[in-house]
Each structure stands twice: as structure tokens, then as C-alpha cells.
Design a protein around this motif. Structure first.
Motif, PDB file in Angstrom:
ATOM      1  N   PRO A  45       8.868   3.946  10.148  1.00  0.00           N
ATOM      2  CA  PRO A  45       8.032   4.393  10.742  1.00  0.00           C
ATOM      3  C   PRO A  45       6.502   2.813  11.156  1.00  0.00           C
ATOM      4  N   LEU A  46       6.036   3.643  10.062  1.00  0.00           N
ATOM      5  CA  LEU A  46       5.069   2.330   9.481  1.00  0.00           C
ATOM      6  C   LEU A  46       4.945   1.474  10.609  1.00  0.00           C
ATOM      7  N   VAL A  47       6.038   0.429   9.743  1.00  0.00           N
ATOM      8  CA  VAL A  47       6.422  -0.640   9.822  1.00  0.00           C
ATOM      9  C   VAL A  47       6.952  -0.984  11.375  1.00  0.00           C
ATOM     10  N   ALA A  48       7.865   0.574  11.559  1.00  0.00           N
ATOM     11  CA  ALA A  48       8.586  -0.351  12.798  1.00  0.00           C
ATOM     12  C   ALA A  48       6.840  -0.202  14.022  1.00  0.00           C
ATOM     13  N   GLU A  66       8.347  10.898   0.355  1.00  0.00           N
ATOM     14  CA  GLU A  66       9.993  10.551   0.580  1.00  0.00           C
ATOM     15  C   GLU A  66       9.480   8.456   1.415  1.00  0.00           C
ATOM     16  N   LEU A  67      10.070   7.417  -0.070  1.00  0.00           N
ATOM     17  CA  LEU A  67       8.655   6.595  -0.226  1.00  0.00           C
ATOM     18  C   LEU A  67       9.893   5.824   1.752  1.00  0.00           C
ATOM     19  N   THR A  68      10.879   5.242   1.633  1.00  0.00           N
ATOM     20  CA  THR A  68      11.587   4.980   3.165  1.00  0.00           C
ATOM     21  C   THR A  68      11.462   5.670   4.101  1.00  0.00           C
ATOM     22  N   ALA A  69      11.156   7.350   4.484  1.00  0.00           N
ATOM     23  CA  ALA A  69      11.275   7.724   4.869  1.00  0.00           C
ATOM     24  C   ALA A  69       9.760   7.607   5.950  1.00  0.00           C
ATOM     25  N   GLY A  81       0.964  -1.330  -0.096  1.00  0.00           N
ATOM     26  CA  GLY A  81      -0.197   0.321   0.045  1.00  0.00           C
ATOM     27  C   GLY A  81       0.731   1.022   0.212  1.00  0.00           C
ATOM     28  N   SER A  82       2.046   1.420   0.493  1.00  0.00           N
ATOM     29  CA  SER A  82       2.536   2.238   0.499  1.00  0.00           C
ATOM     30  C   SER A  82       3.371   2.876  -0.565  1.00  0.00           C
ATOM     31  N   VAL A  83       3.569   1.526  -1.008  1.00  0.00           N
ATOM     32  CA  VAL A  83       4.549   1.663  -2.767  1.00  0.00           C
ATOM     33  C   VAL A  83       3.276   2.112  -3.635  1.00  0.00           C
TER      34      VAL A  83
END
Length: 101
Positions: free
Chosen positions: A72-75, A65-68, A52-54
């Protein structure tokens, strides 16, 4: 050919879900996965969060910024499905001395 693209995406999703399942299952064997989630369900939820983020990132080029944004969502998700870490006896003893309990 769109069918081959969809097939490759599905294969990639299945491989990633299996990877997530194996890591989460390891956490479960160590008592670190909340009972509310099976490794399969947690892996599926994590895959959907990442995909979903991608997808959001692809739909809004340059907006974030995708990673940034995603890390935090994954964590947070991993924290939410984790059981609290057992407190070592020494830490418990120090806390008891400090708090007088």
C-alpha cells in the motif's frame, strides 16, 4: 566479510534503482509522471521506501507482514507521483450529459 556484503547490497540497490528508473521514465514519456519528480528522483525515493520497509521488517521480526504493509505504501507513492489519467472523450460526454454541463 562485511565489505563484500555491503558491496553486494550496493550493487543490488543500483540494479533495482535502474529498473525503477526505466519503468518510471517510460511513464514520464507517456506524460504520467508529475513534473515535480524526475525519473531518477522518483526511482531513488521508491528505492528508499522499499529498503526502509525491509529494514523495519528486519528490525521487528513478527511485528508486521512485509508485503501487506509495503505494497500500500508503494501504491500510494506511485499514485502521488502520477499525473491524472486523461479522461476519454466518451466518459467526458457522458458526465456532461449526466451533470447537465
Amino acid at each position: 566479510d562485511m565489505v563484500s556484503v555491503v558491496t553486494r547490497q550496493r550493487e543490488a540497490d543500483l540494479a533495482l534503482q535502474k529498473l525503477f528508473e526505466s519503468v518510471i521514465a517510460l511513464a514520464a514519456t507517456r506524460g504520467r509522471l508529475t513534473p515535480a519528480f524526475s525519473p531518477e528522483l522518483a526511482a531513488r525515493a521508491l528505492l528508499l521506501l522499499v529498503n526502509g520497509s525491509v529494514l523495519d521488517w528486519l528490525r521487528a521480526p513478527g511485528q508486521f507482514e512485509l508485503t501487506a504493509t509495503t505494497m500500500p505504501l508503494v501504491a500510494g507513492f506511485l499514485e502521488a507521483i502520477s499525473t491524472p489519467k486523461a479522461q476519454p472523450a466518451a466518459d467526458h460526454a457522458r458526465r456532461a450529459l449526466f451533470l447537465g454541463v
